[in-house]
Design a protein around this motif. Structure first.
Motif, mmCIF file in Angstrom:
data_model
loop_
_atom_site.group_PDB
_atom_site.id
_atom_site.type_symbol
_atom_site.label_atom_id
_atom_site.label_comp_id
_atom_site.label_asym_id
_atom_site.label_seq_id
_atom_site.Cartn_x
_atom_site.Cartn_y
_atom_site.Cartn_z
ATOM 1 N N VAL A 4 51.581 -62.731 46.913
ATOM 2 C CA VAL A 4 51.632 -61.440 46.221
ATOM 3 C C VAL A 4 51.239 -60.342 47.211
ATOM 4 N N ALA A 5 52.120 -59.370 47.385
ATOM 5 C CA ALA A 5 51.891 -58.332 48.393
ATOM 6 C C ALA A 5 50.652 -57.515 48.039
ATOM 7 N N PRO A 6 49.746 -57.346 48.982
ATOM 8 C CA PRO A 6 48.546 -56.544 48.698
ATOM 9 C C PRO A 6 48.912 -55.075 48.592
ATOM 10 N N PRO A 7 48.060 -54.282 47.955
ATOM 11 C CA PRO A 7 48.370 -52.858 47.809
ATOM 12 C C PRO A 7 48.430 -52.156 49.157
ATOM 13 N N ALA A 8 49.259 -51.113 49.213
ATOM 14 C CA ALA A 8 49.447 -50.399 50.473
ATOM 15 C C ALA A 8 48.212 -49.590 50.842
ATOM 16 N N ILE A 9 47.434 -49.185 49.837
ATOM 17 C CA ILE A 9 46.251 -48.371 50.140
ATOM 18 C C ILE A 9 45.017 -49.017 49.540
ATOM 19 N N LEU A 10 43.921 -48.818 50.226
ATOM 20 C CA LEU A 10 42.656 -49.333 49.723
ATOM 21 C C LEU A 10 42.180 -48.467 48.571
ATOM 22 N N GLN A 11 41.230 -49.008 47.841
ATOM 23 C CA GLN A 11 40.667 -48.270 46.711
ATOM 24 C C GLN A 11 40.044 -46.954 47.188
ATOM 25 N N HIS A 12 40.441 -45.821 46.531
ATOM 26 C CA HIS A 12 39.802 -44.549 46.853
ATOM 27 C C HIS A 12 38.371 -44.556 46.359
ATOM 28 N N SER A 13 37.507 -43.891 47.088
ATOM 29 C CA SER A 13 36.112 -43.829 46.639
ATOM 30 C C SER A 13 36.020 -42.837 45.502
ATOM 31 N N THR B 20 60.742 -50.580 39.171
ATOM 32 C CA THR B 20 61.601 -51.604 39.763
ATOM 33 C C THR B 20 61.322 -51.755 41.255
ATOM 34 N N GLN B 21 60.500 -50.871 41.808
ATOM 35 C CA GLN B 21 60.205 -50.897 43.248
ATOM 36 C C GLN B 21 58.689 -50.902 43.460
ATOM 37 N N LEU B 22 58.211 -51.874 44.243
ATOM 38 C CA LEU B 22 56.775 -51.967 44.484
ATOM 39 C C LEU B 22 56.260 -50.740 45.241
ATOM 40 N N ALA B 23 57.069 -50.209 46.132
ATOM 41 C CA ALA B 23 56.644 -49.026 46.895
ATOM 42 C C ALA B 23 56.359 -47.850 45.961
ATOM 43 N N GLU B 24 57.101 -47.743 44.902
ATOM 44 C CA GLU B 24 56.857 -46.688 43.923
ATOM 45 C C GLU B 24 55.499 -46.883 43.245
ATOM 46 N N LEU C 122 52.289 -44.389 43.149
ATOM 47 C CA LEU C 122 51.623 -43.993 41.902
ATOM 48 C C LEU C 122 50.118 -44.237 41.976
ATOM 49 N N VAL C 123 49.733 -45.389 42.499
ATOM 50 C CA VAL C 123 48.301 -45.684 42.649
ATOM 51 C C VAL C 123 47.626 -44.587 43.467
#
Lengths: 345, 382
Positions: free
Chosen positions: B373-382, B114-118, B122-123
């Motif tokens: 649409v809000a972009p992800p808080a973190i970039l893709q991990h290598s 229910t929360q985008l921050a969550e 998780l990502v």
């Protein structure tokens, strides 16, 4: 008995009119008017009309006593004058939807008919498709409750699109139009307003930006999102040049507060197996829509009432098409507050 | 059946924990349909209400496996490889993150949170711990597979517009307008708990959720799969039309969404829980795609068979879906991602994108504007 004159057009409408007229006991086509002698006589033969003239004004002069109403297929800039002449002669008027794609011209036509106290009906055949009639009838019966979400798909092939666009863009330009015409889109907007019985409160439009296509043209696909009062809504997808040659896809679903109607996402298709892949073939609705439309016109004239699709419906649809163009151009939702119009007919 | 390329690793049985099973248990049942997954324990936090413990216990008893009221201890002591999370939506991500941080792969029920921050948390946890994550979806139903194959084959050219009708024709408590003067508004959690009996408690939790939040993942995941594009902007209209519970709790049961995707693709979704009277079966679920060379229209329900008989109960579906293999195929996709260190069909980042899209749509419904649409808080991990 209503006696009808048929004026103008490229002749393609005569066949459908003839088929429909056969099914209506109190309607006959008595006069055909067209400047081209070959087309005039071909249409007269198809329609079993005994009288022909080279123009509507000539038909009014010579055979004015032989018809009560006129179906005018012309989209030339002279249409308002033709209508004024016919209305002044007491002839009821049947015109192509949505009235030249020009609000100014449309208002002249409506005024002329009102002043002469003749009925004006627009050929918005989409409203008279059997599936549309069934949905509207059950909605009006109250069985579905209040309409809540309407979804329309209307996709055309290239040939169907270009014929209409060429004709109507020219007409719009001739009548002072400020945006390109797209009658297929305007028809769908009219359907939505007809289903909700009123003017939307907001609209948002997305279109496909294509390389090589001018921003002064409609994209080949638009997605119109309408908001109506009390949380009601509509999604309309209209595409041109989207389907294989000669194909047309049209479906409607209506979700209402107490039920729903679905007409029909598979577009009444049947399967045929031959060599190669299975093919889907559409089951034709024949001339049912045109027949319903003509019957409504004849009854409106006989009962001296407004027809189901009067001039104001065309005006409303044109205004909404203008707003859709604005919304597409700005990329932002357009609120219609302050642009309120009377409920469409 | 022995396959030549099978290795001992790929035949390893994945010890699976059901982590909170308070909602309908279709995810856990789906997971156990795969021979590589073996449910070994049910677990939940000790502080959850008694009714939650009761449901967990009932499921554990039905499988003859233990129920442990300590998530970390259960995951550790039962040497769990896979956690199946099917709690209230507001606990989904927290439970999944805790499993991921223990190096355990996760299959999670929808909605993601229910929360985008969550979702962002998780990502980060999934990618940092190099575990596999699968958000449950319907993308491997036969019709969706077929349609995806048709589009990917290029048969209709490049897709540029997609629409999805996604209607569930279930009732959800008393109809809107039936609350009498003086009656209290319907309590969301109590209502969802009661709805468990017929499996329509997809929105179970303290926080009321509308149909977009509960079911929106399905059409959006389908659009995502067919187009391969990213959601960028949303415009939406929402309304509570049908159900008193939705009206009382200020959440929609009907919505329409217009979407801009990367590559100039547009999409739309019509979604609702529209009441049992509105369709003879589970509901109308149709997808249409316009491509540069043609179009496709398909029904998610097919293949199906019509069954009618004298005395048929009014609520029994007249058309029954057949040959559905979604559960097995989803888990198989997940297992192969583990075996081959590949990606899952709907990973954490994609699930987060869908949640962000729904969040943008709900923002739009309030603001009247198109929302990014809000972009992800973190970039893709290598």
């Amino acid at each position: 008995m209503m006696r009808l004159a048929f004026s103008g057009g490229d002749g393609s409408g005569a066949t459908g009119l003839a088929e429909a007229a056969l099914r209506i006991a109190d309607l006959s086509v008595t006069v055909v008017a067209h400047p081209d002698a070959v087309r005039r006589h071909q249409a007269a033969a198809v329609l079993s009309a005994g009288l022909t003239a080279s123009s509507l004004s000539a038909a009014l002069d010579r055979y004015g006593g032989e018809f009560d109403a006129v179906m005018i297929e012309s989209t030339s800039s002279g249409l308002p004058d033709d209508v004024a002449s016919a209305a002044a002669a007491g002839k009821h008027i049947l015109l192509a939807f949505p009235l030249l794609d020009s609000v100014v011209a449309a208002e002249r036509i409506i005024t002329a008919c009102r002043q002469s106290d003749v009925r004006l009906m627009l050929c918005q055949t989409a409203r008279f498709r059997p599936s549309q009639i069934a949905v509207r009838q059950v909605l009006e019966s109250g069985k579905l409750g209040e309409p809540a979400l309407l979804r329309i798909h209307a996709w055309d092939s290239q040939s169907l699109t270009s014929q209409r666009e060429t004709r109507d863009v020219a007409a719009a330009a001739g009548a002072g139009g400020t945006r390109p015409a797209w009658p297929r889109l305007t028809e769908q907007l009219d359907l939505a307003m007809g289903m909700f019985g009123g003017w939307p409160s907001e609209l948002y439009v997305l279109g496909r930006q294509e390389a090589g296509r001018s921003r002064s043209e409609w994209p080949r696909h638009v997605q119109v999102h309408l908001g109506f009062g009390e949380g009601r809504m509509a999604l309309i997808s209209v595409a041109s040049e989207a389907l294989p040659e000669g194909e047309r896809y049209a479906t409607v679903s209506l979700i209402a507060s107490a039920g729903a109607a679905y007409a029909d996402d598979f577009d009444q298709t049947q399967l045929v197996y031959r060599s190669g892949c299975a093919r889907a073939f559409k089951t034709s609705e024949g001339t049912a829509a045109v027949t319903h439309e003509l019957r409504e016109f004849a009854e409106a004239v006989r009962q001296k009432r407004d027809p189901a699709v009067g001039g104001n419906a065309g005006i409303h649809a044109l205004h909404l098409t203008d707003l859709a163009w604005q919304a597409l151009s700005t990329g932002q939702p357009v609120q219609t507050k302050g642009l309120q119009h009377a409920s469409p007919q | 059946m022995h396959r030549p390329n099978d290795t001992p690793k790929s035949r390893k049985i994945l010890r699976t924990a059901a982590v909170s099973l308070i909602k309908h248990d279709y995810v856990a049942r789906g997971v156990e349909s795969h021979p590589r997954c073996q449910l070994v324990v049910v677990t939940d936090d000790p502080h959850v209400p008694d009714w939650v413990h009761q449901r967990n216990q009932e499921f554990a008893d039905s499988r003859g496996i233990p129920y442990v009221r300590d998530v970390e201890r259960a995951l550790r002591e039962f040497q769990v490889d896979v956690a199946v999370v099917s709690s209230e939506a507001e606990r989904h991500c927290d439970l999944s993150i805790r499993a991921a941080c223990m190096g355990i792969h996760v299959i999670q029920d929808k909605p993601m949170s229910t929360q985008l921050a969550e979702c962002d948390r998780l990502v980060e946890a999934v990618e940092r711990n190099h575990v596999k994550f699968l958000l449950w979806n319907r993308n491997l139903l036969p019709a969706v597979i077929h349609a995806t194959e048709v589009v990917k084959s290029g048969a209709i050219g490049a897709p540029y517009a997609v629409h999805c009708d996604f209607y569930f024709s279930k009732d959800a408590g008393p109809p809107k307008g039936t609350r009498q003067p003086g009656d209290p508004p319907i309590n969301w959690l109590e209502f969802q708990r009661a709805a468990h009996a017929d499996g329509s408690d997809g929105g179970v939790g303290r926080e009321p959720m509308g149909e977009l939040a509960i079911e929106g993942i399905y059409p959006l995941a389908c659009i995502q799969q067919i187009t391969g594009a990213e959601f960028e902007q949303a415009f939406a209209r929402t309304a509570a039309v049908f159900h008193q519970a939705n009206a009382d709790n200020g959440v929609e049961d009907l919505a329409s969404v217009s979407l801009c995707l990367s590559g100039g693709i547009t999409a739309s979704v019509a979604i609702g829980r529209i009441g049992a009277a509105s369709h003879p079966d589970i509901g109308e679920i149709r997808i249409s795609v316009l491509g540069s060379e043609g179009a496709i229209v398909f029904a998610e329900a097919r293949p199906e068979v019509g069954i009618y008989y004298r005395g048929q109960p009014a609520k029994e579906f007249r058309h029954r879906r057949v040959a559905g293999d979604n559960d097995f195929l989803l888990v198989d996709n997940f297992v192969k991602a583990i075996d081959n260190d590949g990606d899952t069909l709907l990973n954490a980042r994609q699930g987060r994108s869908i949640t962000a899209t729904i969040e943008a749509a709900l923002r739009s419904a309030k603001s009247g504007r198109a929302e990014v649409v809000a972009p992800p808080a973190i970039l893709q991990h290598s």
